[in-house]
Design a protein around this motif. Structure first.
Motif, PDB file in Angstrom:
ATOM      1  N   SER A   1     -14.831   2.410   7.532  1.00 17.45           N
ATOM      2  CA  SER A   1     -14.019   1.811   6.482  1.00 17.45           C
ATOM      3  C   SER A   1     -14.945   1.149   5.476  1.00 17.45           C
ATOM      4  O   SER A   1     -16.029   0.683   5.827  1.00 17.45           O
ATOM      5  CB  SER A   1     -13.082   0.760   7.097  1.00 17.45           C
TER       6      SER A   1
ATOM      7  N   SER B   1     -12.979  -2.633  -0.475  1.00 19.29           N
ATOM      8  CA  SER B   1     -12.804  -2.274  -1.879  1.00 19.29           C
ATOM      9  C   SER B   1     -13.550  -3.204  -2.833  1.00 19.29           C
ATOM     10  O   SER B   1     -13.757  -2.848  -3.989  1.00 19.29           O
ATOM     11  CB  SER B   1     -11.319  -2.217  -2.246  1.00 19.29           C
TER      12      SER B   1
ATOM     13  N   ARG C   1      -6.581   2.889  -7.616  1.00 20.39           N
ATOM     14  CA  ARG C   1      -6.404   4.338  -7.405  1.00 20.39           C
ATOM     15  C   ARG C   1      -7.764   5.037  -7.318  1.00 20.39           C
ATOM     16  O   ARG C   1      -7.995   5.854  -6.417  1.00 20.39           O
ATOM     17  CB  ARG C   1      -5.571   4.930  -8.530  1.00 20.39           C
TER      18      ARG C   1
ATOM     19  N   ILE D   1      -9.668   4.099  -4.092  1.00 17.88           N
ATOM     20  CA  ILE D   1      -9.159   4.868  -2.954  1.00 17.88           C
ATOM     21  C   ILE D   1      -9.733   6.275  -2.968  1.00 17.88           C
ATOM     22  O   ILE D   1     -10.238   6.768  -1.957  1.00 17.88           O
ATOM     23  CB  ILE D   1      -7.609   4.888  -2.973  1.00 17.88           C
TER      24      ILE D   1
ATOM     25  N   VAL E   1      -8.578  -3.249   1.735  1.00 13.31           N
ATOM     26  CA  VAL E   1      -8.138  -3.439   0.359  1.00 13.31           C
ATOM     27  C   VAL E   1      -8.190  -4.912  -0.029  1.00 13.31           C
ATOM     28  O   VAL E   1      -7.539  -5.753   0.607  1.00 13.31           O
ATOM     29  CB  VAL E   1      -6.715  -2.885   0.149  1.00 13.31           C
TER      30      VAL E   1
ATOM     31  N   HIS F   1       1.027   3.692  -1.882  1.00 17.41           N
ATOM     32  CA  HIS F   1       1.124   4.460  -0.628  1.00 17.41           C
ATOM     33  C   HIS F   1       0.870   5.944  -0.887  1.00 17.41           C
ATOM     34  O   HIS F   1       0.195   6.616  -0.100  1.00 17.41           O
ATOM     35  CB  HIS F   1       2.492   4.252   0.018  1.00 17.41           C
TER      36      HIS F   1
ATOM     37  N   TRP G   1      -1.050   7.196  -3.252  1.00 12.34           N
ATOM     38  CA  TRP G   1      -2.492   7.377  -3.474  1.00 12.34           C
ATOM     39  C   TRP G   1      -3.224   7.435  -2.140  1.00 12.34           C
ATOM     40  O   TRP G   1      -4.121   8.256  -1.958  1.00 12.34           O
ATOM     41  CB  TRP G   1      -3.074   6.234  -4.301  1.00 12.34           C
ATOM     42  N   LEU G   2      -2.849   6.548  -1.230  1.00 10.79           N
ATOM     43  CA  LEU G   2      -3.495   6.524   0.095  1.00 10.79           C
ATOM     44  C   LEU G   2      -3.208   7.819   0.854  1.00 10.79           C
ATOM     45  O   LEU G   2      -4.104   8.395   1.463  1.00 10.79           O
ATOM     46  CB  LEU G   2      -2.999   5.316   0.898  1.00 10.79           C
ATOM     47  N   GLU G   3      -1.964   8.249   0.805  1.00  9.51           N
ATOM     48  CA  GLU G   3      -1.571   9.479   1.495  1.00  9.51           C
ATOM     49  C   GLU G   3      -2.294  10.688   0.918  1.00  9.51           C
ATOM     50  O   GLU G   3      -2.793  11.544   1.662  1.00  9.51           O
ATOM     51  CB  GLU G   3      -0.059   9.645   1.384  1.00  9.51           C
TER      52      GLU G   3
ATOM     53  N   LEU H   1      -6.297   8.460   3.514  1.00 15.26           N
ATOM     54  CA  LEU H   1      -7.069   7.245   3.774  1.00 15.26           C
ATOM     55  C   LEU H   1      -6.142   6.180   4.353  1.00 15.26           C
ATOM     56  O   LEU H   1      -5.077   5.901   3.799  1.00 15.26           O
ATOM     57  CB  LEU H   1      -7.676   6.749   2.462  1.00 15.26           C
TER      58      LEU H   1
ATOM     59  N   VAL I   1      -5.429   2.150   5.670  1.00 13.11           N
ATOM     60  CA  VAL I   1      -5.811   0.786   5.279  1.00 13.11           C
ATOM     61  C   VAL I   1      -6.248   0.060   6.545  1.00 13.11           C
ATOM     62  O   VAL I   1      -5.450  -0.149   7.454  1.00 13.11           O
ATOM     63  CB  VAL I   1      -4.643   0.048   4.592  1.00 13.11           C
TER      64      VAL I   1
ATOM     65  N   PHE J   1       1.828  -0.905   3.950  1.00 13.83           N
ATOM     66  CA  PHE J   1       0.568  -0.194   3.708  1.00 13.83           C
ATOM     67  C   PHE J   1      -0.067   0.294   5.015  1.00 13.83           C
ATOM     68  O   PHE J   1      -1.197   0.760   5.013  1.00 13.83           O
ATOM     69  CB  PHE J   1      -0.401  -1.100   2.933  1.00 13.83           C
TER      70      PHE J   1
END
Length: 157
Positions: free
Chosen positions: A4, A7, A16, A19, A32, A52, A54-56, A60, A62, A96
């Motif tokens: 990990s 950020s 964004r 990520i 984050v 969510h 963007w993470l998906e 990635l 959290v 998240f």
């Protein structure tokens, strides 16, 4: 083993892009930062679905939400703002996929802290920990120079 990145090392980028960059660099997760230009309360509360997504899209996770609050402020209003901010983020962790909320205890250093400042930190934890339990989140207090938790001994206190 999973990796990990925090950020804060990517603050030149918006959330964004941070990520996307973390994923492109091969990290499995991102811690984050709960500050601008990343996950402010407004973004966390009003744009949850977008973040969510963007993470998906980046595949990635959290690893933690990370606050820069403190619970030793002598001013009641400032102390209450820190506690309230922590509670709001705790209630957002699940959105998240985070089970960890990282925070700092506050300044000054353990050597310079008064019993009143230690008491304010303890009181904050009395308010925060029950909410963390209810939300299924773990509160992590960062060891940090110049804060109450600046050594192993004071972290245990």
């Amino acid at each position: 083993m999973k990796t990990s990145v925090f950020s804060t090392s990517l603050t030149a980028l918006g959330l964004r892009d941070a990520i996307s960059t973390a994923a492109s660099a091969g990290f499995d997760a991102i811690e984050v930062g709960c500050f601008s230009p990343h996950l402010t309360l407004d973004v966390a509360e009003e744009r949850t679905g977008e973040v969510h997504g963007w993470l998906e899209a980046a595949d990635l996770a959290v690893s933690a939400l990370s606050l820069s609050t403190g619970y030793t402020d002598e001013r009641d209003a400032a102390w209450q703002r820190s506690v309230d901010e922590t509670l709001r983020y705790l209630r957002l962790c699940g959105r998240f996929g985070a089970t960890v909320l990282k925070t700092m205890p506050g300044t000054p250093s353990s050597r310079e802290a008064t019993e009143r400042q230690w008491g304010r930190f303890r009181r904050a934890m009395e308010v925060i920990v029950p909410v963390a339990r209810k939300e299924g989140a773990l509160i992590v207090i960062e060891n940090h120079l110049g804060h109450l938790s600046d050594s192993i001994e004071t972290s245990e206190r």
